[in-house]
Design an enzyme around this catalytic site. Structure first.
Site, short mmCIF file in Angstrom:
data_model
loop_
_atom_site.label_atom_id
_atom_site.label_comp_id
_atom_site.label_asym_id
_atom_site.label_seq_id
_atom_site.Cartn_x
_atom_site.Cartn_y
_atom_site.Cartn_z
N CYS A 62 42.13 37.27 35.00
CA CYS A 62 43.33 36.83 35.21
C CYS A 62 43.62 35.53 35.68
O CYS A 62 42.46 34.71 35.84
CB CYS A 62 43.97 37.96 36.37
SG CYS A 62 42.80 37.90 37.68
N ASP A 105 37.58 41.01 33.37
CA ASP A 105 37.24 39.91 33.81
C ASP A 105 35.75 39.44 33.32
O ASP A 105 34.75 40.30 33.61
CB ASP A 105 37.49 39.28 34.98
CG ASP A 105 37.60 40.28 35.99
OD1 ASP A 105 38.35 40.27 36.97
OD2 ASP A 105 36.76 41.09 36.09
N CYS A 159 36.58 45.48 32.08
CA CYS A 159 36.87 45.68 33.28
C CYS A 159 38.02 44.40 33.54
O CYS A 159 38.76 44.25 34.58
CB CYS A 159 35.92 45.12 34.59
SG CYS A 159 34.40 46.43 34.34
N CYS A 212 37.94 39.07 42.14
CA CYS A 212 37.64 37.87 41.56
C CYS A 212 36.82 37.00 42.24
O CYS A 212 36.10 36.24 41.68
CB CYS A 212 39.07 37.17 41.30
SG CYS A 212 40.23 38.09 40.26
#
Ligand SMILES: Cc1ncc(COP(=O)(O)O)c(C=O)c1O
Lengths: 125, 407
Positions: free
Chosen positions: A62, A38, A36, A105
């Site tokens: 990221c 992360d 995915c 995130c």
């Protein structure tokens, strides 16, 4: 993709990167998946009063994922487990000015806190 | 290291700057003092001079690829050339069959054109290349049927720079009376193209990957044996009815000039570019867990496509803000979409995400390459220090055996 100043700052100077040596006072949470894009690993060290006295992270992801995890290591320090569990993804997203495509995130960072707390509690039942 | 101008452009496969010699020629075809006439005007000297300039450019294209100038059709770029070639041939030869073969690693200009033909009732086979990005004649043979009318295989791949064996595929196509189209947008000035020898029926070109202007291209349409196309653009009957529209003299002159320069300078230029590419590769290859994508031997000099394992692609691009490079992952979407080209080679998502395409060109310097090596090495090291996957790899954990808590 334009990044906010705060994301850039955490990305350039990530706080509390590292690994805490495992023992009963340490809770470790790892969430996400490489496919995915992360994976976050968050560790908390809890003292005798039940306060988080140290936190460290490692993140594959990221810039926003790195910044989110760096930020929560700062935020959880000095908090009790219940207080730390109050940190929500919306707080993180707001603090870092994450764009909509990067909200996941902050969700992951919230999940990482929950996973670390749960791991600590399981070990110390 | 300090006098390098930032950001450093290493994206020559996306587009190139126009060579100043080309820009100068183009500028002569714009204003009242210049060669501004309509090449189709037959009744005055403005038209004749414009036509002469177009004819000269047509000859310059033909010279680079060893073709007859009458085999060149001007277009607006490789996208249009691909559309004209594939749709034009499929529509014209529809009575003969309805099957088309192409590769999964083609440019979208080919893939999406084929998708459109599927909607019109054609059957399309999208072949998966070998792990190195190459396709063999046997692979094509295995999917060819008596309905196959067209094979479309690109010459040089835009992402990984691998060079397909156009010569062998051409022999196979000709023997089996199948039209053979080649997208050569990325190959002019990089690989020799001899259409006297290659059995290619249709070949797409553009100027802007070869130091010419954007928005102009050409389609080679073979005369012997003759290949027929159904026009896709109708109007004044320009380009022998295959592509109507007033010819853009300045663009065409620019394309001619940049192909002329390519013809003259490609041998020495490629030697210099290869030296720079190898310098870049040698500077990076000794890091652990670094993978080159695509065959290293059958590859243009200026391409290096490389994956850095355990480093996430978007964070890498962020660390490399001083470089203009392409990444194997789309950074703008929430659902990271890894490069379909790398996926077709069998690369897993992580390696596809962490890939960087460096493409080197005419204006790249040794100093820029050395700076790039330092920057990339430092970025990868920094991100690996941050990566829990790197730690796990170092501890000997097999990441495929981990049960990930996906969100
Ligand atoms: C292989 C290939 N085909 C087609 C194209 C499209 O060319 P153009 O931008 O001239 O339409 C490109 C460039 O983007 C390319 O690399």
């Amino acid at each position: 993709m334009a990044y906010s100043e705060k994301v850039l700052d955490h990305y350039e100077n990530p706080r509390n990167v590292g690994v805490i040596e495992d023992d009963l006072s340490v809770g470790t949470g790892m969430v996400g998946a490489p496919a995915c894009g992360d994976v976050m690993k968050l560790q908390i060290k809890v003292n005798n009063e039940g306060i988080i006295e140290d936190a460290k992270f490692k993140t594959y992801g990221c810039g926003s994922a790195i910044a989110s995890s760096s930020l929560v290591t700062e935020w959880v320090k000095g908090k009790s487990l219940d207080e730390a569990a109050e940190i929500k993804n919306t707080h993180i997203a707001e603090e870092l000015a994450l764009p909509p495509v990067k909200i996941h995130c902050s969700v992951l960072a919230e999940d990482a806190i929950a996973a670390a707390i749960e791991n600590y509690r399981t070990k110390n039942q | 290291m300090s006098n390098v101008k930032l950001p450093i452009y290493l994206d020559y496969s996306a587009t190139t700057p126009i060579d100043p010699r080309v820009a100068a020629k183009m500028a002569e075809c714009l204003t009242i003092e210049g060669n501004f006439g309509n090449p189709a005007s037959r009744s005055h000297s403005f038209g004749w001079t414009a036509e002469a300039a177009v004819d000269q450019a047509r000859q310059q294209i033909a010279d680079l690829i060893n073709a007859d100038p009458r085999e060149i059709v001007w277009t607006s770029g490789a996208t249009e050339s691909d559309n004209l070639a594939i749709k034009g041939a499929a529509h014209f030869y529809r009575k003969k069959g309805n099957h088309i073969i192409t590769l999964k690693t083609e440019h979208k200009a080919v893939l999406d054109t084929c998708r459109q033909l599927e909607r019109e009732g054609f059957d399309v086979t999208y072949l998966e290349p070998l792990e190195n990005g190459l396709v063999t004649v046997d692979m094509l043979k295995a999917v060819t049927t008596d309905q196959t009318i067209l094979i479309s295989v690109m010459h040089v791949n835009n992402e990984i720079g691998v060079i397909q064996d156009i010569e062998a595929i051409g022999e196979f196509a000709r023997e089996n009376h199948i039209i053979f189209h080649v997208d050569a947008a990325q190959s002019t000035g990089k690989v020799d193209i001899d259409l006297g020898k290659l059995k290619v029926d249709l070949m797409s070109f553009c100027a802007h990957k070869t130091y010419g202007p954007k928005g102009v291209g050409a389609l080679y349409v073979r005369r012997k044996p003759r290949v027929r196309l159904e026009a896709q653009m109708h109007g004044g009957g320009h380009e022998r009815g295959m592509r109507s529209g007033t010819l853009a003299t300045h663009q065409i002159v620019g394309m001619g000039e940049c192909f002329r320069i390519a013809n003259e300078e490609m041998a020495t230029e490629n030697e210099r570019i290869r030296m720079l590419r190898d310098r870049l590769y040698n500077g990076l290859k000794d890091m652990e867990e670094v993978y080159v994508n695509g065959d290293m031997e059958h590859r243009i000099a200026g391409n290096l496509n490389i994956s850095f394992n355990f480093v996430e692609g978007e964070s890498l691009i962020m660390a490399l803000r001083d470089l203009a490079v392409s990444s194997g992952s789309a950074c703008t979407s929430a659902s990271l979409e890894p490069s379909y080209v790398l996926r077709a080679l069998g690369r897993n998502d992580e390696l596809a995400h962490s890939s960087i395409r460096f493409t080197i060109g005419r204006f790249t310097t040794v100093e820029e390459i050395d700076y790039t090596v330092k920057l990339v090495s430092a970025a990868v090291e920094k991100l690996r220090d941050l990566s829990p996957l790197w730690d796990m790899y170092k501890d000997g954990v097999d990441l495929n055996s981990v049960e990930w808590v996906a969100h």
